[in-house]
Design an enzyme around this catalytic site. Structure first.
Site, mmCIF file in Angstrom:
data_model
loop_
_atom_site.group_PDB
_atom_site.id
_atom_site.type_symbol
_atom_site.label_atom_id
_atom_site.label_comp_id
_atom_site.label_asym_id
_atom_site.label_seq_id
_atom_site.Cartn_x
_atom_site.Cartn_y
_atom_site.Cartn_z
ATOM 1 N N ARG A 1 0.874 -1.166 0.000
ATOM 2 C CA ARG A 1 0.000 0.000 0.000
ATOM 3 C C ARG A 1 0.911 1.215 0.000
ATOM 4 O O ARG A 1 1.732 1.372 0.896
ATOM 5 C CB ARG A 1 -0.852 -0.020 1.268
ATOM 6 N N HIS B 1 -9.430 1.095 2.452
ATOM 7 C CA HIS B 1 -10.211 2.253 2.875
ATOM 8 C C HIS B 1 -9.421 3.547 2.778
ATOM 9 O O HIS B 1 -9.910 4.596 3.170
ATOM 10 C CB HIS B 1 -10.638 2.036 4.323
ATOM 11 N N ASP C 1 -16.305 0.069 2.597
ATOM 12 C CA ASP C 1 -15.097 0.827 2.259
ATOM 13 C C ASP C 1 -14.735 0.665 0.786
ATOM 14 O O ASP C 1 -15.481 0.058 0.010
ATOM 15 C CB ASP C 1 -13.926 0.413 3.165
ATOM 16 N N ASP D 1 -12.763 -1.171 -1.086
ATOM 17 C CA ASP D 1 -12.754 -2.476 -1.748
ATOM 18 C C ASP D 1 -13.828 -3.420 -1.231
ATOM 19 O O ASP D 1 -13.837 -4.609 -1.570
ATOM 20 C CB ASP D 1 -11.366 -3.125 -1.644
ATOM 21 N N ASP E 1 -14.674 -4.658 1.851
ATOM 22 C CA ASP E 1 -14.594 -5.663 2.917
ATOM 23 C C ASP E 1 -14.965 -5.117 4.292
ATOM 24 O O ASP E 1 -15.187 -5.875 5.221
ATOM 25 C CB ASP E 1 -13.223 -6.372 2.938
ATOM 26 N N ARG E 2 -15.050 -3.777 4.428
ATOM 27 C CA ARG E 2 -15.454 -3.221 5.721
ATOM 28 C C ARG E 2 -16.915 -2.797 5.707
ATOM 29 O O ARG E 2 -17.452 -2.483 4.637
ATOM 30 C CB ARG E 2 -14.632 -1.973 6.038
ATOM 31 N N THR F 1 -4.050 -8.434 14.962
ATOM 32 C CA THR F 1 -4.787 -7.636 13.986
ATOM 33 C C THR F 1 -4.414 -8.050 12.564
ATOM 34 O O THR F 1 -3.245 -8.212 12.247
ATOM 35 C CB THR F 1 -4.464 -6.152 14.226
ATOM 36 N N GLU G 1 -13.218 -7.744 13.447
ATOM 37 C CA GLU G 1 -12.229 -6.805 13.970
ATOM 38 C C GLU G 1 -12.946 -5.515 14.313
ATOM 39 O O GLU G 1 -13.942 -5.164 13.682
ATOM 40 C CB GLU G 1 -11.193 -6.481 12.895
ATOM 41 N N SER H 1 -12.118 -2.713 13.542
ATOM 42 C CA SER H 1 -11.957 -1.751 12.453
ATOM 43 C C SER H 1 -13.012 -1.957 11.360
ATOM 44 O O SER H 1 -12.705 -1.883 10.190
ATOM 45 C CB SER H 1 -10.551 -1.871 11.876
ATOM 46 N N LYS I 1 -12.895 -10.475 4.965
ATOM 47 C CA LYS I 1 -14.085 -9.894 5.569
ATOM 48 C C LYS I 1 -14.999 -9.420 4.455
ATOM 49 O O LYS I 1 -14.552 -9.242 3.320
ATOM 50 C CB LYS I 1 -13.707 -8.775 6.532
HETATM 51 C C1 G1P Z 1 -6.045 -1.781 9.907
HETATM 52 C C2 G1P Z 1 -7.030 -2.310 10.903
HETATM 53 C C3 G1P Z 1 -7.033 -3.823 10.859
HETATM 54 C C4 G1P Z 1 -7.318 -4.298 9.431
HETATM 55 C C5 G1P Z 1 -6.364 -3.647 8.463
HETATM 56 C C6 G1P Z 1 -6.723 -3.968 7.024
HETATM 57 O O1 G1P Z 1 -4.750 -2.237 10.224
HETATM 58 O O2 G1P Z 1 -6.747 -1.858 12.203
HETATM 59 O O3 G1P Z 1 -8.002 -4.304 11.746
HETATM 60 O O4 G1P Z 1 -7.199 -5.678 9.347
HETATM 61 O O5 G1P Z 1 -6.389 -2.234 8.620
HETATM 62 O O6 G1P Z 1 -7.999 -3.526 6.686
HETATM 63 P P1 G1P Z 1 -3.700 -1.373 11.056
HETATM 64 O O7 G1P Z 1 -3.514 -0.069 10.330
HETATM 65 O O8 G1P Z 1 -4.297 -1.146 12.400
HETATM 66 O O9 G1P Z 1 -2.465 -2.217 11.106
HETATM 67 ZN ZN ZN Z 2 -10.929 -2.794 2.706
#
Ligand code: G1P
Ligand code: ZN
Length: 553
Positions: A35, A127, A290, A292, A294-295, A357, A376, A378, A389
């Site tokens: 990313r 996201h 979000d 893509d 998944d959230r 996580t 999660e 998040s 997810k």
């Molecule tokens: C964040 C979220 C985590 C999720 C990830 C990918 O990661 O906290 O739960 O799995 O994005 O969507 P973090 O930035 O906290 O490592």
């Molecule tokens: Zn996502």
């Protein structure tokens, strides 16, 4: 260097090129992929390097089948063409590509599993904002349908640092607008409509007839696709198939910059939806996904469901869902997620797991039939129907419970609190911290954990403090993720650094207070003293200069 050409007409001659390239040292994979800032990813040879390194690190892709698509963000259309040409040059057998180059993360996992493909690539930074000044990313899934292990991502990263060349076909871009099969060299490219497969899967899980009836009886909802990939899925499922009123799905056209929105479904970034849900013309249910897909975020009329509660409530109501009515194996949550679901697991006498996580930690538990649901804090919830997810799945789950019980989002949640008590829970993010400062903060808190026990901070007495270490029961691997401080009254603080940021470090502080009697309070007020304790224990102000969190969700 031109290697060879196929025996074809001059006009559509395809040339396999081996292009020399310099290695990249900034392609370390985070959760499931890379990313990066769009501008970084759009550098010449950046995507090419990563993809060839990935193919090399997994032992080549000759004869393999991959699924490919993205969330439509800036550079999706350019990167996808590069990947297609590199895949063909590496003798891939078949690429299944989402129409126009789009596919949501859950839909990709579904297509991958359904076709027994060897891997999947989703072009997305989840996201994170998109556009030229936003972020771009590539997520890699293995044949399990889920994210690869840390060992594989380490091997890919190692390869990106030494790679000297990549293979690519020099050929015009492929037309991805038409459904059907075409060829590039020896590789078959099948353009599919991923929405169709996804709808078919959801129809098998949920009671569509009951949800249809719900809408026929006047139930109203709004789904905010945030100008991202789930728009077409939501339009099809909620409006066309289930009969939600026209206009129920908002922002349904995927845009390269998400129309300027930050496609993260929470109270801050999905503000227009939140404002609508707290207004006097709020529909019965509000939801958002979000970038893509998944959230998810779930809201009732003037009511917000925390993702931690949502996971617990879905688990408690599993029997209303046709696919799960005969029983579920168990449930898993990330350590940072509130403990609400642990009480449900106990009451239902099902398996219960706490993992680091990142969705990848759930996959072994699902594969080995230890758990059915995962979640999660998040805004991620899902089940073993795929290995990611799934945002729309969560919305349909809520609709199905509402259809089966005739109760509102608020009633369902409040009944849940009466039954199990309430975990007041919030996440505090301190963003843009210098990475050295953040690393030192974590190291220093870790080193003093054992000395905290018995001490009192802002009225909270520490009962236990430890680094969270997860020992995977399936592959035996061990992962350390975050620091947990527990208090005598059952409250908790979890500290961890984000693994998904693209600039500086983000310190996440997760706070939870458990209450059995006072069920109707404001979370911020309920967590006020615990926030003070969290600031004090980690010396956040002294070390970062920040007196309060940048984002609270
Ligand atoms: C964040 C979220 C985590 C999720 C990830 C990918 O990661 O906290 O739960 O799995 O994005 O969507 P973090 O930035 O906290 O490592
Ligand atoms: Zn996502």
């Amino acid at each position: 260097m031109l290697l060879y050409n196929f025996n074809r007409d001059e006009k559509d001659m395809i040339m396999l090129k081996i292009i020399s390239t310099t290695p990249y040292t900034d392609q370390k994979m985070g959760t499931g992929g890379i990313r990066k800032k769009s501008k970084t990813a759009a550098q010449p040879n950046y995507v090419e390097n990563f993809i060839q390194s990935l193919f090399d690190a997994i032992g080549g892709v000759k004869g393999q089948t991959f699924v490919l698509g993205g969330d439509g963000r800036y550079y999706n259309n350019i990167a996808i063409q590069k990947i297609i040409k590199i895949a063909a040059a590496n003798d891939m057998k078949k690429l299944i590509v989402g129409q126009n180059g789009y596919i949501s993360t859950p839909a990709s996992s579904n297509v991958l599993l359904k076709n027994h493909a060897d891997g999947g690539l989703v072009l997305s930074a989840s996201h994170n904002p998109g556009g030229e000044n936003g972020d771009f990313g590539i997520k890699y899934a293995t044949k399990t349908g889920g994210q690869c292990s840390s060992q594989i991502s380490d091997a890919i990263y190692a390869r990106t640092k030494e790679i000297k060349e990549y293979k690519i076909f020099d050929t015009p871009d492929i037309d991805l607008s038409k459904i059907g099969v075409q060829k590039l060299g020896e590789m078959e490219i099948e353009v599919i409509d991923p929405v169709k497969d996804y709808v078919a899967m959801m129809e098998k899980i949920f009671d569509f007839a009951a949800i249809k009836k719900l809408f026929q009886n006047g139930f109203t909802m709004v789904f905010d696709a945030m100008n991202a990939v789930t728009g077409p899925y939501a339009l099809k499922i909620f409006e066309e198939v289930l009969g939600a009123p026209k206009g129920s799905v908002l922002n349904y056209t995927p845009k390269p910059d998400f129309g300027g929105l930050h496609p993260d479904p929470n109270l801050i970034y999905a503000k227009p939806l939140v404002d609508l849900m707290y207004s006097d013309h709020a529909p019965d249910l509000g939801a958002a996904n979000d970038g893509d897909g998944d959230r998810n975020m779930i809201l009732g009329r003037k009511f917000f469901v925390t993702p931690s509660d949502s996971l617990a409530i879905l688990t408690d109501n599993y029997k209303y869902i046709p696919a799960y009515k005969n029983g579920i194996y168990g449930v898993a949550k990330s350590a940072a997620t509130s403990t609400a679901v642990s009480r449900v697991a106990k009451a239902l006498n099902i398996g219960y797991y706490e993992v680091p996580t990142g969705w990848k930690y759930f996959c072994n538990l699902m594969d080995s039939k230890r758990v059915t649901f995962c979640g999660e804090e998040s805004f991620g919830t899902g089940s073993s129907h795929i290995r990611e997810k799934d945002g729309i799945w969560a919305v349909l789950f809520w609709l199905n419970i509402i259809a089966a019980t005739g109760k509102s989002v608020q009633e369902i949640t409040e009944e849940f609190w009466h039954k199990y008590g309430r975990s007041y829970y919030l996440r505090f993010d301190f963003e843009g911290i210098d990475t050295t400062v953040a690393d030192k903060l974590m190291a220093d808190v870790e080193s003093k954990l054992s000395h905290l026990v018995g001490k009192t901070f802002a009225g909270y007495e520490v009962s236990k403090a430890y680094p969270f270490i997860y020992n995977d029961p399936v592959d035996g691997s061990s992962t350390k993720n975050g620091l947990i401080v527990c208090f005598k009254d059952g409250s908790r603080i979890v500290y961890r650094l984000s693994g998904t940021g693209t600039s500086g470090a983000t310190l996440r502080v997760y706070l939870e207070v458990y209450e059995q009697k006072r069920l109707d309070e404001q979370p911020l007020a309920m967590l006020e003293n615990l926030t003070k304790a969290a600031m004090e224990i980690a010396e956040i102000q002294e070390r970062t200069g920040k007196t309060k969190a940048d984002i609270i969700t």
